[in-house]
Design an enzyme around this catalytic site. Sequence first.
Site, mmCIF file in Angstrom:
data_model
loop_
_atom_site.group_PDB
_atom_site.id
_atom_site.type_symbol
_atom_site.label_atom_id
_atom_site.label_comp_id
_atom_site.label_asym_id
_atom_site.label_seq_id
_atom_site.Cartn_x
_atom_site.Cartn_y
_atom_site.Cartn_z
ATOM 1 N N SER A 66 -22.965 -11.682 1.189
ATOM 2 C CA SER A 66 -22.310 -11.547 2.489
ATOM 3 C C SER A 66 -23.236 -11.700 3.691
ATOM 4 O O SER A 66 -22.754 -11.720 4.824
ATOM 5 C CB SER A 66 -21.578 -10.209 2.569
ATOM 6 O OG SER A 66 -20.389 -10.257 1.811
ATOM 7 N N TYR A 172 -12.722 -4.936 5.849
ATOM 8 C CA TYR A 172 -13.650 -6.012 5.494
ATOM 9 C C TYR A 172 -12.960 -6.970 4.530
ATOM 10 O O TYR A 172 -12.564 -6.576 3.436
ATOM 11 C CB TYR A 172 -14.873 -5.388 4.846
ATOM 12 C CG TYR A 172 -16.054 -6.292 4.644
ATOM 13 C CD1 TYR A 172 -17.048 -6.401 5.613
ATOM 14 C CD2 TYR A 172 -16.218 -7.005 3.468
ATOM 15 C CE1 TYR A 172 -18.158 -7.192 5.417
ATOM 16 C CE2 TYR A 172 -17.330 -7.804 3.260
ATOM 17 C CZ TYR A 172 -18.300 -7.889 4.247
ATOM 18 O OH TYR A 172 -19.405 -8.687 4.041
ATOM 19 N N ASN A 174 -13.249 -10.979 2.945
ATOM 20 C CA ASN A 174 -13.936 -12.264 2.845
ATOM 21 C C ASN A 174 -13.099 -13.410 3.386
ATOM 22 O O ASN A 174 -13.623 -14.401 3.901
ATOM 23 C CB ASN A 174 -14.307 -12.531 1.385
ATOM 24 C CG ASN A 174 -15.408 -11.607 0.892
ATOM 25 O OD1 ASN A 174 -16.459 -11.504 1.504
ATOM 26 N ND2 ASN A 174 -15.158 -10.908 -0.200
ATOM 27 N N GLY A 310 -26.091 -8.513 1.686
ATOM 28 C CA GLY A 310 -25.087 -9.187 0.867
ATOM 29 C C GLY A 310 -25.424 -9.088 -0.601
ATOM 30 O O GLY A 310 -26.595 -8.940 -0.982
#
Length: 368
Positions: A66, A172, A174, A310
Amino acid sequence: MSSRVAGQRQDRPELREAIAELVGAGFLGVQLRVNDERGEWVGGGGVRESGRDGAVVTDGHFRIGSSTKSFVATTVLSLVAEGRFGLDTTVDDLLPGFGLDRRITVRMLLQHTTGIFNHTGELYEDGTIVLGVPWQGKEWVDNRFRTYPPEELVRLSLSRPARFAPGTGWSYANTNYVLARLVVERATGRSFAEELRRLVLEPLGLTGTVAPGASPELPEPHNHGYYRYQDAGQEHTVDVTRQNPSWVGAGGDMISTTRDLHTYFSALMGGRLLPADLLAEMRTPEATAGYGLGVFAQETPGGTVFHHHGATMGSAAMMYGSPDGRTTLTAGLTWVDDAAMSIAPAFQAAQQRFLDAVFCDGRGGSAR
């Protein structure tokens, strides 16, 4: 372990001890780079491959998970600076055809305030788990070279109920960054990789950073990451260094090095990539999780520190920077992953250990 610094040698026992603790906690390989008022320190610990004696490479490529989001946000904000669209432009106007809620703006994508279902799955407050694309166990292993077009990931997310109305919460996802990458491509008519190269990589001379798309390759040199899973009562461990990262897409598919992450984050925090007003927007956090536009803001005893770490299958990145960009810590880690994410507590402990060593105790430079 080793350390090196341009023009001089320095001993950083607190960093060497932290690396040793990580290896002892189960990480196969650790490569660390610290740049601060004492110069540059580079070290590593562990092994390059499981079951072999070769030492970890300390200048290797790794999947940054991330941390990708920071690069995507910087690219988007660079296009805002060019006048291609605004932070508060309606995303549906830029990406017609998905039927997006017209309240969703570019800013909301970058700040995770859209409410869109995360295509890699959701964990709700009551403990309910709703799955998305496969990313665990034998199913992921068997499909680790499959290509997921970004449009497929978006449509999967939009087929599920939104978590909240746009702009009324934080979650959150993606998918927000999959959409952000599509915004870049639709607004410019060029691939995200091309725009990333034009706006970030070439101006900074970054040669080890890659937006791989659906390619499973990891440039040499690199350390190896693994995945452990159960099948029919038997435990299996496979090398997943090569994997198609399109299942996470722009939420976490990029590859970099500790050197490139340092150069990038130092330049970003130092105001060399974005105009001052847009950098200020990027670094202004919402109240829930301290998330700005592609970076977290964290208050420490030494002052504010910005970061975006990440993790992906068998590989992780750390990327910390002071507000002026003069102090940075970047790291790449490899391990044997599993569906239970059993390494997660050690990863969280590592973040705090490095944060304390470099930004909070006065020995590694102030965050101010």
